[in-house]
Design a protein around this motif. Structure first.
Motif, PDB file in Angstrom:
ATOM      1  N   VAL A  11      -3.096   8.052 -45.520  1.00 56.13           N
ATOM      2  CA  VAL A  11      -3.428   9.109 -46.465  1.00 56.13           C
ATOM      3  C   VAL A  11      -3.887   8.437 -47.752  1.00 56.13           C
ATOM      4  CG1 VAL A  11      -2.522  11.012 -47.836  1.00 56.13           C
ATOM      5  CG2 VAL A  11      -1.863  10.777 -45.440  1.00 56.13           C
ATOM      6  N   ALA A  19      -6.913  12.376 -45.471  1.00 54.60           N
ATOM      7  CA  ALA A  19      -6.355  11.603 -44.359  1.00 54.60           C
ATOM      8  C   ALA A  19      -7.481  10.817 -43.691  1.00 54.60           C
ATOM      9  CB  ALA A  19      -5.693  12.532 -43.353  1.00 54.60           C
ATOM     10  N   TYR A  47      -2.064  16.715 -39.379  1.00 50.98           N
ATOM     11  CA  TYR A  47      -2.768  16.844 -40.658  1.00 50.98           C
ATOM     12  C   TYR A  47      -3.231  18.285 -40.881  1.00 50.98           C
ATOM     13  CZ  TYR A  47      -2.770  11.773 -41.215  1.00 50.98           C
ATOM     14  OH  TYR A  47      -2.390  10.467 -41.366  1.00 50.98           O
ATOM     15  N   ASP A  50      -0.499  20.068 -42.551  1.00 52.45           N
ATOM     16  CA  ASP A  50       0.020  19.449 -43.773  1.00 52.45           C
ATOM     17  C   ASP A  50      -0.711  20.012 -44.997  1.00 52.45           C
ATOM     18  OD1 ASP A  50       0.682  17.809 -45.899  1.00 52.45           O
ATOM     19  OD2 ASP A  50       0.679  15.974 -44.695  1.00 52.45           O
ATOM     20  N   ILE A  53      -2.953  17.888 -47.350  1.00 48.74           N
ATOM     21  CA  ILE A  53      -4.196  17.272 -46.883  1.00 48.74           C
ATOM     22  C   ILE A  53      -5.351  18.259 -47.017  1.00 48.74           C
ATOM     23  CG2 ILE A  53      -5.389  16.287 -44.861  1.00 48.74           C
ATOM     24  CD1 ILE A  53      -3.228  14.470 -46.091  1.00 48.74           C
ATOM     25  N   ILE A  56     -10.169  15.433 -43.726  1.00 47.49           N
ATOM     26  CA  ILE A  56      -9.843  14.346 -42.799  1.00 47.49           C
ATOM     27  C   ILE A  56     -11.117  13.531 -42.564  1.00 47.49           C
ATOM     28  CG2 ILE A  56      -9.063  13.798 -40.453  1.00 47.49           C
ATOM     29  CD1 ILE A  56      -7.763  16.743 -40.572  1.00 47.49           C
TER      30      ILE A  56
END
Ligand code: CO8
Length: 261
Positions: A11, A19, A47, A50, A53, A56
């Motif tokens: 991260v 991420a 992710y 999450d 976040i 990505i």
């Protein structure tokens, strides 16, 4: 997580809201074996849930983003096994991810590797990247979007040429035909992809998710249906605190503070 066998995760970003998932099977040029795809799905799911976040980044090595499905693993498969084992089902998680996912492609993105990149929302390419659908040379055809997503993105003539010859295109050509949105010197690629994720992360995660869904709808339905979906989704933003805050902040000449509510 550091317990991965085929990937690495990290991260990063100033706000620790991006991420990075790195495909990490260097000896096989990141060939996408079942174990790798399982780990990738697991990481993406985590992710996705999450709240810290915002975006990505999916990347590989300097030599290969991914050289395709694992040919050695796939070779013994039979038709009945493919059907009953729902072969390739693990791959759909990438396209199902609700958060923005950026592919940072250095080196080879071939076969399933090119398809994996196309499941992402934005592709940045390093200047030495190479894209191709070489399945035809193995006596098979693309199985995870190479005849479908590629055709929608680059048009019939270029997609047909790539799928029927198996020839690769380089990063510059990939940009010209709209497969990638930017070509970047290889050593700066990951940094630029993270910056892109950070920029997206300055906005409301909630509204970003709606916007991604609306753009994807352009690929999945007719123009009329898509426009209707867009209009209703636009209307829906007026029920959010973030829409109120965004407009209020503009009027007050200050940065917006989004809460994803
Ligand atoms: N599968 C398994 N192993 C691979 C793969 C692959 N796709 N690609 C490379 N490797 C292995 C090689 O076998 C070699 O292993 P070893 O050292 O044990 O012999 C190692 O990686 C290094 O590769 P090379 O020595 O070949 O490296 P080069 O630099 O000489 O060549 C190339 C690089 C041009 C990328 C070459 O490796 C190549 O042509 N690879 C195969 C590319 C390909 O055909 N990809 C398509 C695969 S089919 C597919 O993706 C179907 C998708 C269907 C949907 C998804 C299904 C899961």
């Amino acid at each position: 997580g550091s317990n991965w066998e085929f990937i690495k995760t990290e991260v990063t970003g100033e706000k620790k809201n991006v991420a990075v998932i790195t495909l990490n099977r260097p000896k096989a040029l990141n060939a996408l074996c079942n174990g790798l795809m399982k780990e990738l799905s697991t990481a993406l799911k985590a992710y996705g849930k999450d709240a810290n976040i915002s975006a990505i980044v999916l990347t590989g090595s300097e030599k290969a983003f991914a050289a395709g499905a694992d040919i050695k693993e796939m070779a013994p498969n039979t038709y009945s096994q493919c059907i009953q084992g729902n072969f390739l089902n693990d791959w759909t998680e990438v396209a199902r991810t609700q958060k923005p996912i950026i592919a940072a492609v250095n080196g080879y993105a071939l076969g399933g590797g090119c398809e994996l990149a196309m499941m992402c929302d934005i592709i940045y390419a390093g200047d030495k990247a190479k894209f191709g659908q070489p399945e035809i040379a193995l006596g098979t055809i693309p199985g995870a979007g190479g005849t479908q997503r590629l055709t929608r993105v680059v048009g019939k003539s270029k997609a047909m040429e790539m799928c029927l010859t198996g020839n690769m295109i380089n990063a510059q050509e990939a940009e010209k035909v709209g497969l990638v949105s930017k070509v970047i010197p290889a050593d700066q690629l990951l940094g630029e992809a993270v910056k892109l994720g950070e920029k997206i992360g300055t906005h409301s995660n909630l509204i970003v998710q709606l916007c991604k869904e609306a753009v994807n709808t352009a690929y999945e339905t007719t123009l009329q249906e898509g426009l209707k979906f867009e209009r209703r989704t636009f209307h829906a933003t007026f029920s959010t605190a973030d829409r109120k805050e965004g407009m209020q902040a503009f009027v007050e000449k200050r940065p917006a503070k989004f809460t994803s509510e």
